[in-house]
Design a protein around this motif. Structure first.
Motif, PDB file in Angstrom:
ATOM      1  N   CYS A 276      76.861 -10.070  21.054  1.00  0.00           N
ATOM      2  CA  CYS A 276      76.108  -8.807  21.100  1.00  0.00           C
ATOM      3  C   CYS A 276      75.513  -8.565  22.487  1.00  0.00           C
ATOM      4  O   CYS A 276      75.456  -7.424  22.961  1.00  0.00           O
ATOM      5  N   LYS A 302      76.827 -15.718  17.640  1.00  0.00           N
ATOM      6  CA  LYS A 302      75.475 -15.655  17.106  1.00  0.00           C
ATOM      7  C   LYS A 302      74.455 -15.300  18.189  1.00  0.00           C
ATOM      8  O   LYS A 302      74.456 -15.897  19.260  1.00  0.00           O
ATOM      9  N   GLY A 303      73.581 -14.339  17.873  1.00  0.00           N
ATOM     10  CA  GLY A 303      72.538 -13.970  18.816  1.00  0.00           C
ATOM     11  C   GLY A 303      71.909 -12.658  18.412  1.00  0.00           C
ATOM     12  O   GLY A 303      72.283 -12.033  17.413  1.00  0.00           O
ATOM     13  N   SER A 304      70.920 -12.204  19.190  1.00  0.00           N
ATOM     14  CA  SER A 304      70.249 -10.932  18.894  1.00  0.00           C
ATOM     15  C   SER A 304      69.882 -10.223  20.187  1.00  0.00           C
ATOM     16  O   SER A 304      69.639 -10.863  21.220  1.00  0.00           O
ATOM     17  N   ILE A 305      69.842  -8.901  20.120  1.00  0.00           N
ATOM     18  CA  ILE A 305      69.404  -8.098  21.258  1.00  0.00           C
ATOM     19  C   ILE A 305      68.602  -6.919  20.707  1.00  0.00           C
ATOM     20  O   ILE A 305      69.020  -6.278  19.739  1.00  0.00           O
ATOM     21  N   LYS A 306      67.439  -6.654  21.312  1.00  0.00           N
ATOM     22  CA  LYS A 306      66.549  -5.594  20.837  1.00  0.00           C
ATOM     23  C   LYS A 306      65.959  -4.828  22.009  1.00  0.00           C
ATOM     24  O   LYS A 306      65.726  -5.398  23.080  1.00  0.00           O
ATOM     25  N   ASN A 533      66.292 -17.659  25.518  1.00  0.00           N
ATOM     26  CA  ASN A 533      65.613 -16.409  25.199  1.00  0.00           C
ATOM     27  C   ASN A 533      65.183 -15.712  26.485  1.00  0.00           C
ATOM     28  O   ASN A 533      64.543 -16.338  27.344  1.00  0.00           O
ATOM     29  N   THR A 571      71.083 -16.590  23.778  1.00  0.00           N
ATOM     30  CA  THR A 571      71.028 -16.301  22.341  1.00  0.00           C
ATOM     31  C   THR A 571      70.243 -15.033  22.011  1.00  0.00           C
ATOM     32  O   THR A 571      70.698 -14.204  21.224  1.00  0.00           O
ATOM     33  N   ASN A 572      69.057 -14.875  22.609  1.00  0.00           N
ATOM     34  CA  ASN A 572      68.196 -13.748  22.267  1.00  0.00           C
ATOM     35  C   ASN A 572      67.784 -12.985  23.530  1.00  0.00           C
ATOM     36  O   ASN A 572      67.388 -13.587  24.524  1.00  0.00           O
TER      37      ASN A 572
END
Length: 598
Positions: A276, A302-306, A533, A571-572
């Motif tokens: 992502c 696997k991971g997140s972005i905001k 992060n 990851t983030n």
């Protein structure tokens, strides 16, 4: 180490030139050291005939250690170095230069400072002004033209400073760090014997971080590689973020034009960032034109972005502190576009007992000329009669007061009053201002000077005259207002601000070696690093991209810097921005929309 298909293709490249486009986290360092090992171990090239060049001493040393860890004793001797160290070696051995030929940084600054002081005729300045002048001199010597952001003087004044500095070097038989590049190129161009000697010395040349190369460096390396042209360059035009040093990402295209038979290899596997994050970063950088297209694929899904919006910087930094307390600081980094931004953030982190390290020195609020002006006014309000204090502020705002009015170390106000109304300037206005701020606390002094005494208008005129960013100066005032609140007197205010604005070493102190500390650094300082992060703060128009990035070339440089920052995350990733800055409504950075995150 197990290499993928594209990495092996690069490592096993044979004779002739090659351009390796290495995306973020694609293992470029492993490819360079792997190719070096192959040349020496399998191709039986003498180690001393192999030259590996990069931009920093740390990067050169890391590659040396990686290589020598696997190399046998008889395979040592590969030359790893920076552009400057390699080129200076050539100048020492073939042109008779020595370490004494180089001007020391403190002497360089002193020469520039003297020329600047003469032009400013007694007007105050900060050390940051001198730093910006020397940076612009360096930029021009590296082949760039035109202003890179704001300078504390006019174009004509800067030209005069540059001429005086260059004349000093010539008259004293010295050169600076940037002259090394040009002098080495000129030597190889004009001295056939020296050129042949060094071409024979290095049969294979590998260049790391090719996207950061400038034209003089490229021309010099091309001369060294001729006529065999065993020139192997590795880089990523999307990560070229040093235009202010003369870097030209377009030189990747120039390389292919100069060497039309060159192999072209793309390392398109990202072993660092989650899918992502990789996708959002690619969406962002895709808005740049004239780049090499790359189909980068992430090895990890696997991971997140905001994208996170906050009312103002205070609420943004408090929320960041909460997230760090909740999620932990180990393996985390807070990235920002300029070294002005972490001043307030560091205070918030300290208040929450969050450990941090600083990779960059603060742009010190304490040392800023605005701060020193306000300190001088506050000291006078509390009884100072120092000539230095009066000289500093007598014409801020401009009152047409001549320096000769203050003819002794201590100013006698009664004698000054006798001169009011004469041809000595608006002394009455100065005395009225002193009287008005008498008895006020530091916050009251700041508010009166900015809103009633004309200092705010003076800064607007100063920004217009020097080309500085008016909003940047307004931000400085906003920080000073915050720092002056709840402080009883000037001495306490100065002491507090001096403590809060120490150097990076002073601020990080014994935190520097703690693995559980969060890393604070600029986009540029983060290049080449990675973190689990990443929090990118203050992602607003006017900061990222910076306000003066109005031309396409500058805007694309800003986009590349944001791309580099985003791809530090494993990851983030959180992109944080605010609605208001300094009480003014501001827009989120266009980069958030371009990354598909609004």
């Amino acid at each position: 180490m197990i290499f993928n298909t594209e990495q092996l293709k690069a490592i096993e490249h044979g004779e002739g030139p090659a351009l390796v486009l290495a995306g973020p986290g694609s293992g470029k360092t492993a490819v360079i050291t792997g190719r070096t090992e192959r040349l020496v171990k399998q191709c039986n090239i003498k180690p001393r005939r192999v030259l590996v060049i990069t931009f920093t001493k740390a990067a050169a040393e890391e590659m040396r250690q990686r290589y020598e860890k696997e190399a046998a004793p008889d395979k040592m001797g590969v030359c790893f170095g920076t552009f400057h160290s390699v080129f200076f070696k050539i100048l020492r051995e073939s042109a008779g230069y020595s370490v004494n030929s180089l001007i020391k940084p403190e002497k360089r600054n002193a020469v520039v400072r003297r020329a600047y002081e003469a032009l400013k005729a007694g007007r105050s300045y900060s050390e940051d002004d001198i730093k910006r002048l020397t940076s612009e001199i360096s930029r021009i010597k590296n082949g760039k033209r035109g202003r890179n952001g704001s300078l504390p003087c006019t174009e004509e004044e800067f030209s005069q400073i540059f001429r005086e500095y260059d004349a000093f070097l010539s008259e004293n038989g010295q050169m600076d760090f940037d002259d090394i590049l040009k002098k080495c190129r000129d030597l190889l161009e004009n001295n056939a014997e020296a050129r042949k000697y060094w071409q024979d010395a290095f049969n294979y040349i590998l260049v790391d971080e090719y996207q950061d190369i400038n034209r003089i460096q490229y021309e010099t390396v091309k001369l060294l590689a001729a006529p065999k042209n065993n020139l192997f360059v590795v880089g990523d035009d999307d990560q070229s973020i040093y235009a202010f040093r003369g870097a030209e990402p377009a030189l990747a295209g120039t390389f292919l034009k100069d060497f039309p038979d060159a192999a072209r290899i793309v390392l398109n596997r990202n072993y660092r960032s989650a899918s992502c994050i990789t996708k959002a970063a690619l969406d962002l950088i895709g808005h740049n034109g004239g780049r090499f297209e790359k189909d980068i694929r992430a090895a990890s899904g696997k991971g997140s972005i905001k994208a996170l919006c906050f009312e103002d910087r205070s609420s943004e930094y408090e929320a960041l502190a909460d997230r760090l307390l909740l999620g932990g600081t180990a393996g985390s980094a807070v990235l920002f576009r300029t070294n002005r931004q972490p001043r307030v953030l560091a205070d918030v982190l300290e208040r929450h007992n969050i450990k941090y390290t600083l990779a960059d020195r603060f742009a010190s609020l304490y040392d800023h000329s605005i701060t020193q002006d306000l300190f001088a006014y506050a000291r006078i309000a509390e009884g100072s009669r120092s000539r230095t204090d009066f000289l500093r502020i007598c014409n801020r705002p401009f009152r047409y007061i001549k320096r000769e009015v203050f003819d002794s170390g201590q100013v006698d106000l009664s004698k000054l009053k006798e001169g009011a109304g004469s041809l000595r300037g608006d002394i009455a206005g100065l005395l009225d201002c002193v009287e008005a701020i008498k008895g006020l606390n530091p916050f009251g002094v700041v508010m009166y000077l900015v809103n009633a005494a004309g200092y705010g208008d003076y800064l607007k005129e100063y920004a217009e005259e020097t080309g500085q960013d008016e909003e940047e100066l307004a931000d400085i005032l906003e920080e000073l207002k915050i720092s002056a609140k709840d402080v009883k007197n000037c001495a306490e205010w100065e002491k507090k601000l001096k403590k809060d604005c120490g150097s990076a070493a002073e601020r990080s102190g014994n935190r520097a070696k703690e693995d559980d500390a969060v890393s604070l650094m600029t986009f540029h300082a983060a290049k080449g690093l990675e973190f689990e992060n990443v929090y990118i703060i203050d992602l607003n128009e006017g900061i990222s991209p910076i306000k003066h990035a109005t031309e396409t070339e500058m805007l694309e440089e800003e986009r590349r810097a944001a791309y580099v920052a985003m791809t530090r995350a494993k990851t983030n990733l959180a992109l944080m921005y605010v609605k208001k800055r300094g009480g003014r409504f501001v827009q989120p950075s266009r980069f958030i929309h371009e990354a598909g995150l609004d």
